[in-house]
Design an enzyme around this catalytic site. Structure first.
Site, PDB file in Angstrom:
ATOM      1  CG  ASP A   1      -2.173   0.769   1.107  1.00 56.86           C
ATOM      2  OD1 ASP A   1      -2.286   1.557   0.158  1.00 56.86           O
ATOM      3  OD2 ASP A   1      -3.056   0.611   1.973  1.00 56.86           O
TER       4      ASP A   1
ATOM      5  CG  ASP B   1      -9.615   2.552  -0.233  1.00 56.94           C
ATOM      6  OD1 ASP B   1      -9.195   1.393  -0.434  1.00 56.94           O
ATOM      7  OD2 ASP B   1      -8.932   3.420   0.349  1.00 56.94           O
TER       8      ASP B   1
HETATM    9  C1  DGJ Z   1      -5.831   2.040   1.850  1.00 58.09           C
HETATM   10  C2  DGJ Z   1      -6.235   0.816   1.092  1.00 58.09           C
HETATM   11  O1  DGJ Z   1      -6.781   1.160  -0.146  1.00 58.09           O
HETATM   12  C3  DGJ Z   1      -7.224   0.018   1.924  1.00 58.09           C
HETATM   13  O2  DGJ Z   1      -7.653  -1.089   1.203  1.00 58.09           O
HETATM   14  C4  DGJ Z   1      -6.577  -0.372   3.209  1.00 58.09           C
HETATM   15  O3  DGJ Z   1      -5.516  -1.259   2.961  1.00 58.09           O
HETATM   16  C5  DGJ Z   1      -6.073   0.859   3.942  1.00 58.09           C
HETATM   17  N1  DGJ Z   1      -5.253   1.677   3.119  1.00 58.09           N
HETATM   18  C6  DGJ Z   1      -5.319   0.472   5.177  1.00 58.09           C
HETATM   19  O4  DGJ Z   1      -4.768   1.537   5.806  1.00 58.09           O
END
Ligand code: DGJ
Length: 728
Positions: free
Chosen positions: A475, A537
């Site tokens: 990430d 997300d």
């Molecule tokens: C952003 C990601 O897109 C989410 O899926 C998740 O992993 C969060 N970060 C965790 O902080």
């Protein structure tokens, strides 16, 4: 096939359906001649119109500047009379910003150049044209490269710079491709967005001036993508010309179309020149320019996308997972966020295993003392409060249930509240004497420094060796600020690539999913390291129709991480049927992101069948051809509504023996008849078997593509059907 017509010094690059031609003119400039539908090798240099009017330097030196300002240059430079946007620029120690590149030599060979520092296309069956140009005064060599892969209407362009002179040269811009098209009859198709609303497609006519999409954020971004297409006004999804421009790079980029005073279009893509500088010190110092991929399609936008999908699937993604069945995963993020402990995770894992889910992914919050997003990044040791004994008891439990285990990392980040920062505050990007801007309560590590990378890698490696980890979610949750130099923007990206390279080299079996606060690094550069990237997300099925449609314009659908989550959806509050959430998530790499133990019995009961269905179509999604039959951005209803009332797409196997069609009724309408949908991509003479509404059918491909199938009114918003077609 690449040919050279020596009599007129013209290069012709032919792909199955396109031709791209460029030529060396008298003064040694490299000029663009033609790009479009395929032509037999022939002299096309008349298109340069060099003998017209006052614009001929060798014949009429009175108007040299006018020539420079309208000639179709292949790699335009600044400072010598071309006032359109340059592709290449330098600055010498005296502050001068003039460059003059002229042809020196060329070679045509089988194979292609492979950058040691940048993601790049690879594979057999390719041919490359390499043209060496030079600024004699500076002693600067610029090699332009053009590669074509057999059977694909794509040209991979890049450049290589080398200082062979005695002075330092600062490169201030080095785009990957610039194409001067002798035409203005274009519309620009591009993608815009935001966090949780990535890749919204937009199509607008070109107007005079510059239309640009870019990033200055240090990553390719949620806001724009390193991609655009120039399409004819009459071009549709299935017919008409489309010219695609995409960049294999994950940092700041510029993608631009400039409609000039003479109604010509200069289309460009490459590293964002603003905030960019790269010092080429003397003694053979060199620089690799990222690859841009130019695609020509006469089969509309769909044809262009299919070429990108094949090229990126077959010649960019390296992971062995590209050709393997990927496990159906469950991710705990939307299920628990930071609030979990061993028991809670075990409960989810137990239920998931029972239902046939194959991989359990532990997301953010497992390390340091991370109960929220305001600490611990950089301290990659399991939080004993949540996971007593570390990861082992959890992974033992999960593998004992027959599932694989995956783990989340955010390797590029550091929290001010972390042991790493307390020990090494200088590891974070910043400028002495200035406060660092916090974003999500975190700073960015200076990935350009090898000692910083080593410190992160040592911790990651320890974790990777401590437990059976078969998947990593990488990430990246903030953009760069207080970047101390113009060089760091690019060297940061090179550092990220170097760390990813280390990961895929030392752990080639691990399946990697990229992510950046959802889809802020959903770019081809990342595909080189990971076959899948979290799409957004926003897991709402209705919104995902748009996000996934936009992403599929230039990226393979199999790369789109896509999950079934709970309703009301956490990003929109919307309710959609469980079955449709699964059907929509099957446009991508399918998984779940919810507390499966809290689902209703009715929903749970659907999961094993969804997984079986996914496994029966996943190869089609990975290797088949995508046909988008709907457009979630356009009204399609009986009345011109503000939004599409249906969407649909097909994946067809390469041998056309199998296909899957997914239809989503976005908005139900009263008093509506069944909808007739004509299919695409099938073999007309073949007979396909399928079932619809409990009835079995056998129809020829011709019938299905000309007459179509009748989808009944599905009674309700966001209802969907998925239909398999098997040829005899
Ligand atoms: C952003 C990601 O897109 C989410 O899926 C998740 O992993 C969060 N970060 C965790 O902080």
């Amino acid at each position: 096939m690449i040919t050279y017509l020596a009599s007129v010094r013209q290069f012709q690059i032919d792909t199955p359906h396109s031709t791209y031609a460029l030529a060396v003119v008298d003064e040694g400039y490299l000029c663009h001649v033609y790009w479009g539908k395929r032509l037999a090798p022939q002299d096309m240099t008349a298109l340069l119109r060099l003998s017209e009017g006052p614009f001929v330097p060798s014949k009429n030196n009175r108007e040299r500047a006018s020539f420079m300002d309208c000639a179709p240059f292949e790699y335009p430079v600044s400072g010598t009379g071309d006032y359109r946007e340059a592709a290449f620029g330098v600055e010498t120690p005296d502050g001068a910003r003039i460059c003059d590149l002229r042809y020196v030599s060329h070679r045509i060979y089988n194979g292609k150049y492979k950058s040691a520092v940048l993601p790049h296309t690879w594979g057999n069956g390719c041919e490359t044209l390499e043209i060496t140009t030079e600024d004699k005064l500076l002693g600067l060599t610029v090699i332009l490269r053009y590669t074509v892969f057999e059977g694909l209407d794509a040209i991979i362009r890049s450049a290589y710079l080398e200082n062979n002179g005695s002075r330092d040269i600062t490169v201030t811009r080095a785009l990957s491709a610039s194409v001067d098209m002798d035409d203005s009859r274009f519309e620009m198709l591009s993608l815009y967005g935001s966090w949780a609303r990535e890749r919204q497609a937009e199509r607008l006519p070109l107007r005079h001036g510059k239309q640009r999409l870019d990033s200055l954020r240090g990553e390719s971004s949620h806001q724009y993508s390193p991609f655009f297409a120039l399409v004819r006004p009459e071009t549709t999804e299935e017919s008409g010309e489309a010219y695609g421009f995409s960049l294999i790079y994950s940092g700041n980029f510029l993608a631009q179309a400039e409609l000039t005073q003479f109604c010509q279009t200069r289309a460009q893509i490459g590293i964002q020149p603003e905030d960019f500088a790269w010092l080429l010190q003397t003694e053979g110092c060199s620089f690799d320019v990222p690859e841009a991929v130019l695609v020509y399609s006469e089969d509309g936008i769909g044809g262009m996308s299919r070429t990108y999908h094949r090229l990126y699937s077959e010649h960019l993604i390296r992971s062995k997972w590209q050709y393997q069945e990927r496990p159906v995963l469950i991710n705990n993020w939307e299920a628990t966020y930071f609030d979990f402990n061993l028991d809670k995770l075990k409960t989810i894992a137990d239920e998931a295993a029972k239902l046939g889910i194959e991989l359990f992914v532990l997301d953010d919050g497992w390390f340091g003392r991370r109960d929220s997003d305001n600490c611990s990044l950089g301290d990659w040791t399991p939080d004993e409060r949540k996971l007593p004994g570390g990861l082992k008891p959890l992974t033992d439990h999960i593998t004992g249930k027959g599932m694989k285990f995956g783990l989340w990392f955010e390797p590029e980040m550091i929290s001010p509240d972390s042991d790493l920062f307390r020990a090494h505050p200088d590891y974070a990007i910043g400028i002495e004497g200035r406060p660092r801007t916090e974003s999500r309560a975190q700073y960015v590590l200076n990935m350009a420094r090898s000692d910083v990378r080593r410190a992160v890698w040592a911790q990651m490696k320890k974790i990777l060796d401590s437990a059976p980890i078969s998947y990593i979610k990488w990430d990246m949750n903030r953009q760069l600020t207080e970047v101390p130099s113009r060089t760091l923007w690019h060297s940061y990206v090179l550092g990220v690539y170097a760390l990813m390279e280390q990961l895929v080299t030392e752990y080639p079996d691990i399946l990697i999913e990229n992510c950046s606060g959802g889809g802020a690094r959903f770019d081809p550069g990342m595909l080189y390291y990971s076959p899948q990237i979290w799409g957004s997300d926003d897991t709402d099925a209705k919104e995902r129709l748009r996000i996934q449609y936009g992403a599929s314009l230039f990226m393979p659908p199999s790369a789109i991480g896509s999950h079934v989550s709970v309703c009301p959806n956490h990003a929109t509050g919307r309710n959609t049927p469980f079955d449709t959430r699964a059907n929509v998530a099957m446009f991508g790499t399918f998984g779940y992101e919810l507390n499966v133990a809290q689902l209703s019995d009715e929903e749970k009961a659907q999961i094993p069948a969804q997984i079986a269905r996914w496994h029966s179509i996943s190869r089609l999604v990975r290797e088949g051809a995508l046909y988008r039959l709907g457009d979630p951005f356009r009204p399609s209803g009986y009345a011109a509504q503000m939004q599409a009332d249906y969407d649909g797409w097909m994946f067809v196997s390469q041998d056309s023996m199998q296909a899957v069609f997914t239809y989503v009724q976005i908005t139900a309408e009263a008093n509506m008849k069944s909808r007739r949908i004509t299919l695409r991509g099938l073999k007309p003479e073949r007979v396909y078997h399928f079932s619809l509404g409990g009835e079995e059918y056998a129809r020829t491909g011709a019938y299905l593509m000309q007459c179509g199938i009748l989808i009944p009114n599905l009674w309700g918003d966001m209802k969907s059907v998925q239909i398999m077609f098997n040829a005899e």
